[in-house]
Motif scaffolding. Structure first.
Motif, PDB file in Angstrom:
ATOM      1  N   LEU A  41     -12.368   5.379  58.294  1.00 36.83           N
ATOM      2  CA  LEU A  41     -13.391   6.130  59.008  1.00 36.83           C
ATOM      3  C   LEU A  41     -13.628   7.485  58.352  1.00 36.83           C
ATOM      4  CD1 LEU A  41     -15.328   6.341  61.379  1.00 36.83           C
ATOM      5  CD2 LEU A  41     -13.452   7.238  62.745  1.00 36.83           C
ATOM      6  N   ASP A  42     -12.560   8.148  57.961  1.00 39.66           N
ATOM      7  CA  ASP A  42     -12.713   9.423  57.262  1.00 39.66           C
ATOM      8  C   ASP A  42     -13.430   9.243  55.939  1.00 39.66           C
ATOM      9  OD1 ASP A  42     -11.455  10.809  59.264  1.00 39.66           O
ATOM     10  OD2 ASP A  42      -9.489  10.820  58.274  1.00 39.66           O
ATOM     11  N   LEU A  43     -13.139   8.156  55.253  1.00 41.79           N
ATOM     12  CA  LEU A  43     -13.800   7.876  53.981  1.00 41.79           C
ATOM     13  C   LEU A  43     -15.291   7.636  54.185  1.00 41.79           C
ATOM     14  CD1 LEU A  43     -13.352   7.520  50.970  1.00 41.79           C
ATOM     15  CD2 LEU A  43     -12.871   5.126  51.402  1.00 41.79           C
ATOM     16  N   ALA A  44     -15.651   6.909  55.260  1.00 44.29           N
ATOM     17  CA  ALA A  44     -17.059   6.661  55.545  1.00 44.29           C
ATOM     18  C   ALA A  44     -17.781   7.950  55.902  1.00 44.29           C
ATOM     19  CB  ALA A  44     -17.185   5.648  56.679  1.00 44.29           C
ATOM     20  N   ASP A  46     -16.922  10.992  54.925  1.00 44.71           N
ATOM     21  CA  ASP A  46     -17.028  11.774  53.695  1.00 44.71           C
ATOM     22  C   ASP A  46     -18.159  11.254  52.813  1.00 44.71           C
ATOM     23  OD1 ASP A  46     -14.982  13.438  54.438  1.00 44.71           O
ATOM     24  OD2 ASP A  46     -13.456  12.399  53.241  1.00 44.71           O
ATOM     25  N   ASP A  47     -18.309   9.923  52.747  1.00 44.28           N
ATOM     26  CA  ASP A  47     -19.398   9.346  51.967  1.00 44.28           C
ATOM     27  C   ASP A  47     -20.749   9.742  52.539  1.00 44.28           C
ATOM     28  OD1 ASP A  47     -17.839   8.165  50.076  1.00 44.28           O
ATOM     29  OD2 ASP A  47     -17.822   6.195  51.044  1.00 44.28           O
ATOM     30  N   HIS A  48     -20.870   9.766  53.867  1.00 47.82           N
ATOM     31  CA  HIS A  48     -22.138  10.147  54.485  1.00 47.82           C
ATOM     32  C   HIS A  48     -22.453  11.624  54.207  1.00 47.82           C
ATOM     33  CE1 HIS A  48     -25.517  10.165  57.186  1.00 47.82           C
ATOM     34  NE2 HIS A  48     -25.019  11.246  57.777  1.00 47.82           N
ATOM     35  N   ILE A  49     -21.440  12.472  54.304  1.00 45.09           N
ATOM     36  CA  ILE A  49     -21.653  13.890  54.018  1.00 45.09           C
ATOM     37  C   ILE A  49     -22.052  14.080  52.563  1.00 45.09           C
ATOM     38  CG2 ILE A  49     -20.494  16.116  53.836  1.00 45.09           C
ATOM     39  CD1 ILE A  49     -18.846  15.269  56.301  1.00 45.09           C
ATOM     40  N   TYR A  50     -21.393  13.375  51.663  1.00 37.11           N
ATOM     41  CA  TYR A  50     -21.726  13.472  50.243  1.00 37.11           C
ATOM     42  C   TYR A  50     -23.149  13.016  49.993  1.00 37.11           C
ATOM     43  CZ  TYR A  50     -21.585  12.780  45.231  1.00 37.11           C
ATOM     44  OH  TYR A  50     -21.859  12.830  43.900  1.00 37.11           O
ATOM     45  N   SER A  57     -30.672  15.321  44.934  1.00 33.86           N
ATOM     46  CA  SER A  57     -30.514  15.216  43.488  1.00 33.86           C
ATOM     47  C   SER A  57     -30.118  13.803  43.066  1.00 33.86           C
ATOM     48  CB  SER A  57     -29.456  16.223  43.005  1.00 33.86           C
ATOM     49  OG  SER A  57     -28.209  15.911  43.555  1.00 33.86           O
ATOM     50  N   GLY A  58     -30.244  12.839  43.966  1.00 36.42           N
ATOM     51  CA  GLY A  58     -29.957  11.453  43.612  1.00 36.42           C
ATOM     52  C   GLY A  58     -28.494  11.096  43.688  1.00 36.42           C
ATOM     53  N   GLY A  59     -27.766  11.649  44.632  1.00 37.12           N
ATOM     54  CA  GLY A  59     -26.348  11.346  44.772  1.00 37.12           C
ATOM     55  C   GLY A  59     -26.107   9.901  45.158  1.00 37.12           C
ATOM     56  N   ARG A  60     -25.071   9.320  44.641  1.00 34.71           N
ATOM     57  CA  ARG A  60     -24.702   7.917  44.888  1.00 34.71           C
ATOM     58  C   ARG A  60     -25.817   6.960  44.475  1.00 34.71           C
ATOM     59  NH1 ARG A  60     -19.238   7.388  46.202  1.00 34.71           N
ATOM     60  NH2 ARG A  60     -18.715   9.124  47.469  1.00 34.71           N
ATOM     61  N   SER A  61     -26.581   7.345  43.477  1.00 32.30           N
ATOM     62  CA  SER A  61     -27.670   6.565  42.907  1.00 32.30           C
ATOM     63  C   SER A  61     -28.741   6.203  43.934  1.00 32.30           C
ATOM     64  CB  SER A  61     -27.150   5.286  42.223  1.00 32.30           C
ATOM     65  OG  SER A  61     -26.691   4.358  43.185  1.00 32.30           O
ATOM     66  N   LEU A  62     -28.925   7.061  44.923  1.00 29.63           N
ATOM     67  CA  LEU A  62     -29.977   6.876  45.913  1.00 29.63           C
ATOM     68  C   LEU A  62     -30.872   8.107  45.898  1.00 29.63           C
ATOM     69  CD1 LEU A  62     -27.814   5.586  48.879  1.00 29.63           C
ATOM     70  CD2 LEU A  62     -29.277   4.219  47.415  1.00 29.63           C
ATOM     71  N   ALA A  63     -32.152   7.888  46.009  1.00 33.23           N
ATOM     72  CA  ALA A  63     -33.082   9.011  46.084  1.00 33.23           C
ATOM     73  C   ALA A  63     -33.353   9.308  47.550  1.00 33.23           C
ATOM     74  CB  ALA A  63     -34.379   8.670  45.365  1.00 33.23           C
ATOM     75  N   GLY A  64     -33.574  10.548  47.865  1.00 35.23           N
ATOM     76  CA  GLY A  64     -33.862  10.893  49.247  1.00 35.23           C
ATOM     77  C   GLY A  64     -34.054  12.377  49.423  1.00 35.23           C
ATOM     78  N   GLY A  65     -34.239  12.760  50.656  1.00 37.73           N
ATOM     79  CA  GLY A  65     -34.532  14.154  50.951  1.00 37.73           C
ATOM     80  C   GLY A  65     -33.296  15.037  50.979  1.00 37.73           C
ATOM     81  N   GLY A  66     -32.187  14.526  51.400  1.00 38.11           N
ATOM     82  CA  GLY A  66     -30.984  15.336  51.449  1.00 38.11           C
ATOM     83  C   GLY A  66     -30.676  15.904  52.807  1.00 38.11           C
ATOM     84  N   CYS A  67     -31.533  15.667  53.805  1.00 40.11           N
ATOM     85  CA  CYS A  67     -31.256  16.230  55.131  1.00 40.11           C
ATOM     86  C   CYS A  67     -30.321  15.320  55.917  1.00 40.11           C
ATOM     87  CB  CYS A  67     -32.546  16.454  55.894  1.00 40.11           C
ATOM     88  SG  CYS A  67     -33.417  14.936  56.325  1.00 40.11           S
ATOM     89  N   GLY A  68     -30.161  14.073  55.543  1.00 37.68           N
ATOM     90  CA  GLY A  68     -29.259  13.165  56.234  1.00 37.68           C
ATOM     91  C   GLY A  68     -29.877  12.503  57.444  1.00 37.68           C
ATOM     92  N   CYS A  69     -31.168  12.641  57.649  1.00 40.85           N
ATOM     93  CA  CYS A  69     -31.812  12.062  58.835  1.00 40.85           C
ATOM     94  C   CYS A  69     -32.551  10.795  58.477  1.00 40.85           C
ATOM     95  CB  CYS A  69     -32.732  13.098  59.483  1.00 40.85           C
ATOM     96  SG  CYS A  69     -33.880  13.858  58.328  1.00 40.85           S
ATOM     97  N   ASN A  70     -31.846   9.824  57.971  1.00 39.18           N
ATOM     98  CA  ASN A  70     -32.458   8.551  57.551  1.00 39.18           C
ATOM     99  C   ASN A  70     -32.846   7.765  58.770  1.00 39.18           C
ATOM    100  OD1 ASN A  70     -31.441   9.631  55.275  1.00 39.18           O
ATOM    101  ND2 ASN A  70     -30.255   7.854  54.671  1.00 39.18           N
TER     102      ASN A  70
END
Length: 70
Positions: A41-44, A46-50, A57-70
């Motif tokens: 759970l902590d790993l998940a 941390d991955d979401h925060i990252y 900037s394309g973290g984890r090979s995904l493009a997006g806005g960076g606000c985390g509101c998918n």
């Protein structure tokens, strides 16, 4: 007084002389629950925060806005 200070300095400097892992202690550090990512759970989280922080900037090979509101 000078001898007391000298003894205190020598004892203070020798206190860090036994840092490190001894060979017989390595089995305890190799256990699965000693891993930095042993809690899934902590790993998940941390991955979401990252992903949220690096999305712009394309973290984890995904493009997006960076606000985390998918």
């Amino acid at each position: 007084m000078k001898q007391v200070i000298t003894i205190a300095v020598v004892l203070g400097l020798s206190a860090c002389s036994s840092l490190g892992v001894e060979p017989w202690e390595k089995d305890q550090l190799a256990r699965a629950d000693m891993a930095l990512d042993s809690e899934k759970l902590d790993l998940a989280l941390d991955d979401h925060i990252y992903f949220s922080k690096e999305g712009s900037s394309g973290g984890r090979s995904l493009a997006g806005g960076g606000c985390g509101c998918n």
